[in-house]
Design a protein around this motif. Structure first.
Motif, PDB file in Angstrom:
ATOM      1  N   ARG A 171       0.849  -1.195   0.000  1.00 45.98           N
ATOM      2  CA  ARG A 171       0.000   0.000   0.000  1.00 45.98           C
ATOM      3  C   ARG A 171       0.881   1.241   0.000  1.00 45.98           C
ATOM      4  O   ARG A 171       1.848   1.321   0.751  1.00 45.98           O
ATOM      5  CB  ARG A 171      -0.916   0.025   1.229  1.00 45.98           C
TER       6      ARG A 171
ATOM      7  N   GLN B 259      -2.104  -1.589  -3.806  1.00 49.25           N
ATOM      8  CA  GLN B 259      -3.039  -0.466  -3.827  1.00 49.25           C
ATOM      9  C   GLN B 259      -2.257   0.832  -3.679  1.00 49.25           C
ATOM     10  O   GLN B 259      -1.438   0.971  -2.760  1.00 49.25           O
ATOM     11  CB  GLN B 259      -4.050  -0.582  -2.680  1.00 49.25           C
TER      12      GLN B 259
ATOM     13  N   HIS C  76      -3.441   2.546   8.961  1.00 51.47           N
ATOM     14  CA  HIS C  76      -4.342   1.632   8.258  1.00 51.47           C
ATOM     15  C   HIS C  76      -5.750   2.223   8.182  1.00 51.47           C
ATOM     16  O   HIS C  76      -6.398   2.191   7.122  1.00 51.47           O
ATOM     17  CB  HIS C  76      -4.376   0.282   8.974  1.00 51.47           C
ATOM     18  N   ALA C  77      -6.219   2.781   9.293  1.00 50.98           N
ATOM     19  CA  ALA C  77      -7.553   3.377   9.313  1.00 50.98           C
ATOM     20  C   ALA C  77      -7.636   4.575   8.374  1.00 50.98           C
ATOM     21  O   ALA C  77      -8.651   4.768   7.686  1.00 50.98           O
ATOM     22  CB  ALA C  77      -7.910   3.789  10.739  1.00 50.98           C
TER      23      ALA C  77
ATOM     24  N   GLU D 226      -7.823   3.217   4.778  1.00 49.86           N
ATOM     25  CA  GLU D 226      -9.141   2.639   4.514  1.00 49.86           C
ATOM     26  C   GLU D 226     -10.201   3.718   4.368  1.00 49.86           C
ATOM     27  O   GLU D 226     -11.087   3.622   3.509  1.00 49.86           O
ATOM     28  CB  GLU D 226      -9.524   1.684   5.646  1.00 49.86           C
ATOM     29  N   GLU D 227     -10.113   4.746   5.205  1.00 46.80           N
ATOM     30  CA  GLU D 227     -11.089   5.830   5.146  1.00 46.80           C
ATOM     31  C   GLU D 227     -11.079   6.505   3.779  1.00 46.80           C
ATOM     32  O   GLU D 227     -12.139   6.775   3.185  1.00 46.80           O
ATOM     33  CB  GLU D 227     -10.783   6.849   6.245  1.00 46.80           C
TER      34      GLU D 227
ATOM     35  N   TRP E 294      -9.684   5.228   0.908  1.00 44.49           N
ATOM     36  CA  TRP E 294      -9.896   4.260  -0.177  1.00 44.49           C
ATOM     37  C   TRP E 294     -11.383   3.988  -0.390  1.00 44.49           C
ATOM     38  O   TRP E 294     -11.829   3.829  -1.524  1.00 44.49           O
ATOM     39  CB  TRP E 294      -9.157   2.964   0.155  1.00 44.49           C
ATOM     40  N   GLU E 295     -12.152   3.917   0.689  1.00 45.01           N
ATOM     41  CA  GLU E 295     -13.565   3.568   0.599  1.00 45.01           C
ATOM     42  C   GLU E 295     -14.483   4.774   0.428  1.00 45.01           C
ATOM     43  O   GLU E 295     -15.690   4.603   0.273  1.00 45.01           O
ATOM     44  CB  GLU E 295     -13.990   2.788   1.849  1.00 45.01           C
TER      45      GLU E 295
END
Length: 370
Positions: free
Chosen positions: A101, A133, A236-237, A240-241, A243-244
């Protein structure tokens, strides 16, 4: 069903926890054998086995209790590097088999001196089964221009750097089209948000840093962290925040081209993906792939606009954006052309005027170039 649930719980533990339980269980088995042998023996041998068995039991209990604590302490330890080491990270990519990532504005890994080696390492990671990613800043967003202003003394044009990265990533993505298994695991998105953290992850480890004012983030200290640590959980959070987030991010495919459907009155003629640029709310298409031979309309969904029916007009000097500026933006996004672009501007259908490409033949459109 109870057995299946127990197996899932067992698989959910980390490898370190499983090793602790297996090691502790093995020591307990050895201790049990020693104590049974002591019970069946007499004299010196019995006393020796009894003492050894008791010691092994204590060792097993200590191992099971303290090993996870030592592991947590190891994870919490942060190693500091003076700057980002491109070669070291690329070497790690070659040995990665689970996850890669990258979260950044743009990455120096795709600059000329590092690009070929980086892409070979990414391909090796994909072949090993890794999911790759990348999240890069949207070159057209306000945050990209603000970051350029912060780096004014460094003479860094952030939007230009990002566009160059995306151009190389699009070419690499195209090279994976004949290898669909690899292509599915390679994903690139762009985000429209203030950049707050830089992340370079390989499997369970990552390099993280922040964006200093007036300095390149590659030239400041990097923290190497375990992704299972609190630091790792934080980045990581954040990844993810972004990416989504459907409103804040979009795919490389959507950035690279837009879908248009040529229409003749109410009939659809052909649907194609075409290059485009957007500036000051105006949308320009490179229509070289299909050659217009009489005025047509298109169904399209330009970025940040609702789908609709549009006309195509040739850029003119009196337009809000001068044609040379539009040509320069196409060059920055897609690379310099050899003069073969056919750039047309999208306008609401009711505003189509005599600048619509004039008829050249009886047919509505020629076959797309292949």
């Amino acid at each position: 069903m109870a057995g299946a649930g127990g197996w899932r719980r067992w698989r959910g533990r980390t490898g370190r926890q499983r090793r602790a339980f297996v090691g502790g269980g093995g020591l307990l088995v050895v201790a049990t054998v020693m104590l049974l042998a002591a019970w069946r023996s007499t004299g010196f041998a019995s006393d020796l086995l009894l003492n050894l068995g008791a010691s092994v039991v204590l060792a097993a209990i200590s191992y099971v209790i303290f090993d996870p604590l030592f592991e947590e302490a190891r994870r919490a330890r942060v190693q500091e590097h003076l700057s980002f080491d491109q070669k070291a990270f690329v070497d790690r990519l070659c040995r990665t088999g689970r996850r890669v990532r990258i979260l950044d504005t743009w990455t120096i890994l795709l600059e000329d001196q590092h690009r070929a080696e980086t892409l070979r390492a990414v391909e090796a990671a994909l072949e090993s089964g890794a999911e790759v990613q990348l999240l890069l800043l949207d070159p057209d967003c306000t945050a990209a221009q603000q970051r350029s202003e912060e780096l004014e003394r460094q003479r860094v044009d952030v939007p230009r750097q990002i566009r160059a990265n995306l151009r190389h990533l699009a070419a690499f993505q195209e090279s994976l089209r004949l290898r669909p298994k690899l292509a599915r695991r390679f994903q690139v998105r762009i985000y429209d948000a203030s950049p707050s953290i830089q992340l370079y992850q390989w499997d369970g480890h990552a390099l993280i840093s922040f964006f200093p004012i007036g300095k390149l983030s590659f030239n400041v200290p990097q923290l190497e962290v375990d992704m299972d640590s609190p630091w790792g959980g934080f980045v990581h959070a954040r990844f993810e925040e972004l990416w989504e987030h459907e409103q804040a991010t979009s795919s490389l495919e959507r950035y690279w081209s837009t879908t248009v459907t040529l229409q003749d009155e109410d009939s659809d003629l052909v649907e194609m993906q075409v290059p485009y640029v957007t500036v000051d709310g105006q949308h320009y298409l490179d229509c070289q792939a299909f050659k217009l031979v009489r005025p047509l309309t298109v169904r399209a969904r330009p970025p940040a606009r609702t789908p609709g029916v549009f006309g195509l007009v040739e850029p003119a000097d009196g337009d809000p954006v001068p044609p040379p500026v539009v040509a320069r933006l196409f060059d920055q996004k897609y690379g310099r052309a050899d003069g073969t672009r056919t750039v047309l501007r999208l306008v609401p259908h009711r505003r189509v005027n005599d600048r619509t490409p004039a008829p050249r033949a009886a047919d509505a459109a020629e076959a797309p170039d292949r």
